[in-house]
Design a protein around this motif. Structure first.
Motif, PDB file in Angstrom:
ATOM      1  N   ALA A  50       0.897  -1.243   0.059  1.00  0.00           N
ATOM      2  CA  ALA A  50       0.071   0.134  -0.033  1.00  0.00           C
ATOM      3  C   ALA A  50       0.879   1.316   0.217  1.00  0.00           C
ATOM      4  O   ALA A  50       0.592   2.393  -0.449  1.00  0.00           O
ATOM      5  CB  ALA A  50      -0.801  -0.163   1.062  1.00  0.00           C
ATOM      6  N   ASN A  51       2.305   1.156   0.750  1.00  0.00           N
ATOM      7  CA  ASN A  51       2.838   2.480   1.015  1.00  0.00           C
ATOM      8  C   ASN A  51       3.987   2.208   0.061  1.00  0.00           C
ATOM      9  O   ASN A  51       4.955   2.979   0.552  1.00  0.00           O
ATOM     10  CB  ASN A  51       2.997   2.898   2.183  1.00  0.00           C
ATOM     11  N   LYS A  52       4.238   1.249  -0.896  1.00  0.00           N
ATOM     12  CA  LYS A  52       5.428   1.123  -1.867  1.00  0.00           C
ATOM     13  C   LYS A  52       5.000   1.487  -3.125  1.00  0.00           C
ATOM     14  O   LYS A  52       4.030   1.268  -3.630  1.00  0.00           O
ATOM     15  CB  LYS A  52       5.950  -0.378  -1.354  1.00  0.00           C
ATOM     16  N   PRO A  53       6.317   1.798  -3.856  1.00  0.00           N
ATOM     17  CA  PRO A  53       6.042   1.771  -5.295  1.00  0.00           C
ATOM     18  C   PRO A  53       5.259   0.497  -5.960  1.00  0.00           C
ATOM     19  O   PRO A  53       6.079  -0.586  -5.458  1.00  0.00           O
ATOM     20  CB  PRO A  53       7.305   2.142  -5.958  1.00  0.00           C
ATOM     21  N   LEU A  54       4.338   0.701  -6.698  1.00  0.00           N
ATOM     22  CA  LEU A  54       3.848  -0.462  -7.365  1.00  0.00           C
ATOM     23  C   LEU A  54       4.439  -0.765  -8.750  1.00  0.00           C
ATOM     24  O   LEU A  54       4.062  -0.494  -9.759  1.00  0.00           O
ATOM     25  CB  LEU A  54       2.344  -0.627  -7.385  1.00  0.00           C
ATOM     26  N   SER A  55       5.630  -1.808  -8.569  1.00  0.00           N
ATOM     27  CA  SER A  55       6.385  -1.981  -9.739  1.00  0.00           C
ATOM     28  C   SER A  55       5.745  -2.977 -10.420  1.00  0.00           C
ATOM     29  O   SER A  55       4.695  -3.832  -9.917  1.00  0.00           O
ATOM     30  CB  SER A  55       7.844  -2.391  -9.474  1.00  0.00           C
ATOM     31  N   ILE A  56       6.018  -3.225 -11.810  1.00  0.00           N
ATOM     32  CA  ILE A  56       5.504  -4.307 -12.673  1.00  0.00           C
ATOM     33  C   ILE A  56       5.755  -5.754 -11.954  1.00  0.00           C
ATOM     34  O   ILE A  56       4.992  -6.555 -11.825  1.00  0.00           O
ATOM     35  CB  ILE A  56       5.667  -4.418 -13.983  1.00  0.00           C
ATOM     36  N   GLU A  57       6.965  -5.852 -11.443  1.00  0.00           N
ATOM     37  CA  GLU A  57       7.459  -7.048 -10.773  1.00  0.00           C
ATOM     38  C   GLU A  57       6.644  -7.369  -9.702  1.00  0.00           C
ATOM     39  O   GLU A  57       6.225  -8.430  -9.469  1.00  0.00           O
ATOM     40  CB  GLU A  57       8.753  -7.157 -10.404  1.00  0.00           C
ATOM     41  N   ALA A  58       6.248  -6.350  -8.645  1.00  0.00           N
ATOM     42  CA  ALA A  58       5.491  -6.708  -7.539  1.00  0.00           C
ATOM     43  C   ALA A  58       4.226  -6.829  -7.671  1.00  0.00           C
ATOM     44  O   ALA A  58       3.490  -7.727  -7.198  1.00  0.00           O
ATOM     45  CB  ALA A  58       5.859  -5.434  -6.516  1.00  0.00           C
ATOM     46  N   PHE A  59       3.625  -6.134  -8.898  1.00  0.00           N
ATOM     47  CA  PHE A  59       2.167  -6.416  -9.414  1.00  0.00           C
ATOM     48  C   PHE A  59       1.938  -7.761  -9.804  1.00  0.00           C
ATOM     49  O   PHE A  59       1.089  -8.493  -9.526  1.00  0.00           O
ATOM     50  CB  PHE A  59       2.111  -5.606 -10.406  1.00  0.00           C
ATOM     51  N   LEU A  60       3.005  -8.358 -10.590  1.00  0.00           N
ATOM     52  CA  LEU A  60       2.669  -9.877 -11.232  1.00  0.00           C
ATOM     53  C   LEU A  60       2.983 -10.813 -10.036  1.00  0.00           C
ATOM     54  O   LEU A  60       2.459 -11.934 -10.293  1.00  0.00           O
ATOM     55  CB  LEU A  60       3.498  -9.691 -12.576  1.00  0.00           C
ATOM     56  N   ALA A  61       3.736 -10.435  -9.015  1.00  0.00           N
ATOM     57  CA  ALA A  61       3.914 -11.306  -8.127  1.00  0.00           C
ATOM     58  C   ALA A  61       2.780 -11.660  -6.877  1.00  0.00           C
ATOM     59  O   ALA A  61       2.770 -12.435  -6.029  1.00  0.00           O
ATOM     60  CB  ALA A  61       5.371 -11.037  -7.326  1.00  0.00           C
ATOM     61  N   SER A  62       2.109 -10.717  -6.927  1.00  0.00           N
ATOM     62  CA  SER A  62       0.888 -10.793  -6.203  1.00  0.00           C
ATOM     63  C   SER A  62      -0.221 -11.422  -6.625  1.00  0.00           C
ATOM     64  O   SER A  62      -0.315 -11.951  -7.860  1.00  0.00           O
ATOM     65  CB  SER A  62       0.335  -9.114  -5.912  1.00  0.00           C
ATOM     66  N   ASP A  63      -1.307 -11.938  -5.567  1.00  0.00           N
ATOM     67  CA  ASP A  63      -2.522 -12.596  -6.256  1.00  0.00           C
ATOM     68  C   ASP A  63      -3.405 -11.666  -6.455  1.00  0.00           C
ATOM     69  O   ASP A  63      -3.376 -10.397  -6.084  1.00  0.00           O
ATOM     70  CB  ASP A  63      -3.017 -13.393  -4.726  1.00  0.00           C
ATOM     71  N   HIS A  64      -4.119 -11.929  -7.655  1.00  0.00           N
ATOM     72  CA  HIS A  64      -5.081 -10.974  -8.283  1.00  0.00           C
ATOM     73  C   HIS A  64      -6.774 -11.536  -8.099  1.00  0.00           C
ATOM     74  O   HIS A  64      -6.833 -12.773  -8.440  1.00  0.00           O
ATOM     75  CB  HIS A  64      -4.664 -10.800  -9.645  1.00  0.00           C
ATOM     76  N   LEU A  65      -7.233 -10.328  -8.077  1.00  0.00           N
ATOM     77  CA  LEU A  65      -8.710 -10.812  -7.953  1.00  0.00           C
ATOM     78  C   LEU A  65      -9.181 -10.415  -9.603  1.00  0.00           C
ATOM     79  O   LEU A  65      -9.089  -9.181  -9.762  1.00  0.00           O
ATOM     80  CB  LEU A  65      -9.630 -10.088  -7.122  1.00  0.00           C
ATOM     81  N   LEU A  66     -10.053 -11.148 -10.316  1.00  0.00           N
ATOM     82  CA  LEU A  66     -10.585 -10.611 -11.400  1.00  0.00           C
ATOM     83  C   LEU A  66     -11.987 -10.873 -11.601  1.00  0.00           C
ATOM     84  O   LEU A  66     -12.629 -12.057 -11.294  1.00  0.00           O
ATOM     85  CB  LEU A  66      -9.859 -11.807 -12.723  1.00  0.00           C
ATOM     86  N   VAL A  67     -13.012  -9.904 -12.000  1.00  0.00           N
ATOM     87  CA  VAL A  67     -14.286  -9.901 -12.262  1.00  0.00           C
ATOM     88  C   VAL A  67     -14.374 -10.437 -13.522  1.00  0.00           C
ATOM     89  O   VAL A  67     -14.024  -9.561 -14.642  1.00  0.00           O
ATOM     90  CB  VAL A  67     -15.032  -8.468 -11.992  1.00  0.00           C
ATOM     91  N   GLU A  68     -15.078 -11.442 -13.657  1.00  0.00           N
ATOM     92  CA  GLU A  68     -15.154 -12.031 -15.113  1.00  0.00           C
ATOM     93  C   GLU A  68     -16.683 -11.985 -15.640  1.00  0.00           C
ATOM     94  O   GLU A  68     -17.509 -12.750 -15.132  1.00  0.00           O
ATOM     95  CB  GLU A  68     -14.713 -13.754 -15.198  1.00  0.00           C
ATOM     96  N   THR A  69     -16.820 -11.250 -16.548  1.00  0.00           N
ATOM     97  CA  THR A  69     -18.200 -10.889 -16.965  1.00  0.00           C
ATOM     98  C   THR A  69     -18.214 -10.886 -18.517  1.00  0.00           C
ATOM     99  O   THR A  69     -17.266 -10.176 -19.189  1.00  0.00           O
ATOM    100  CB  THR A  69     -18.916  -9.684 -16.387  1.00  0.00           C
TER     101      THR A  69
END
Length: 302
Positions: A178-197
């Motif tokens: 939340a208080n760190k730069p959101l790099s592409i690497e950190a973004f892709l290493a995280s778990d994601h929620l996807l709304v699929e419609t």
């Protein structure tokens, strides 16, 4: 033909090839459609539609008279749209809009406020449904307008762009990132929620994740937007969502909204209506009024 309602039944059977589907689209019972078909057969001395397999197929005589009957119905609709005067202040119509929960949360409040001021006796309903249901509803008049990002909605459809959107990321306020730069690497290493419609832009989002190397990062898929904030509050998932929804939800939930680190194109939110109702005074007033309201809201959703 003395009863014009028989023309609508004929049109529905010609279009849908099914008494049950025709009844659903006309908003009547299957028995009513069967009764109307019986009267049509008596009037013309022909079966008109016969069951072939699972489809009601037209007889040769039916195919011969269909163009004139359908043209007559089109002329009747055109005459009605030219002669009917519409006064919003006196309108008691119950309008139906196809929109998803994201549209209900973000856009309905300012729409309702405007309608209360200019058409206080009008009522408003929303419905969901996939692209096929949406197109069918617009074509039959059961749905006045559709709203959202529906690139698959094409056949005989007009559209009015009302505002543009881009994607942002949402996470709980005490998320490790939340208080760190959101790099592409950190973004892709995280778990994601996807709304699929179906029929919306989630395919482009998922494609961007896969192309960036995040094929396995989607932890959960759900069909509705409004479950999103609740699923974030107790997890470390990141949710990529339209900016207007992110801004709105962050006012009510302890969420942190961050820029999207992946380059995903922005997209247009449109109003859609069927060509049959393009000149209808009520439909024209409704879409122009809603379009004006939503365009005025765009600056606060960016």
């Amino acid at each position: 033909m003395k009863d014009l309602n028989l023309l609508y039944t004929f049109e529905a059977l010609w279009r849908d090839h099914s008494t049950s589907i025709a009844a659903h689209n006309l908003g009547v019972t299957q028995a009513a459609v069967s009764s109307s078909l019986k009267r049509l057969r008596q009037s013309y001395g022909d079966r008109l539609f016969t069951l072939v397999g699972r489809r009601m197929e037209p007889t040769p005589f039916c195919a011969q008279i269909a163009p004139r009957l359908l043209e007559s119905l089109a002329l009747i609709r055109a005459a009605e749209s030219q002669t009917v005067e519409f006064d919003p202040a006196l309108c008691r119509t119950s309008f139906t809009i196809n929109m998803r929960d994201v549209g209900e949360v973000v856009c309905l409040p300012p729409i309702l406020k405007k309608l209360a001021a200019v058409a206080p006796q009008a009522r408003l309903n929303t419905v969901g449904g996939d692209i096929t249901d949406t197109l069918n509803g617009l074509a039959t008049g059961r749905v006045n307008l559709a709203f959202g990002y529906m690139p698959a909605l094409l056949t005989d459809i007009h559209r009015l762009p009302v505002f543009s959107q881009y994607y942002v990321c949402a996470m709980r306020r005490d998320h490790p990132l939340a208080n760190k730069p959101l790099s592409i690497e950190a973004f892709l290493a995280s778990d994601h929620l996807l709304v699929e419609t179906g029929g919306t832009g989630h395919q482009a989002l998922e494609r961007a994740l896969v192309d960036a190397g995040g094929r396995d990062c989607i932890r959960m898929r759900v069909p509705h937007y409004l479950s999103g904030p609740h699923l974030l509050l107790e997890t470390d998932m990141i949710w990529t969502l339209p900016c207007a929804l992110g801004r709105t939800l962050a006012a009510y939930y302890p969420l942190q909204i961050r820029p999207m680190p992946l380059p995903i194109p922005s997209f247009e939110i449109d109003l859609y209506w069927h060509d049959r109702f393009h000149r209808d005074p009520q439909n024209k007033w409704l879409r122009e009024t809603i379009g004006e309201v939503l365009r005025s809201q765009q600056p606060q959703w960016q």
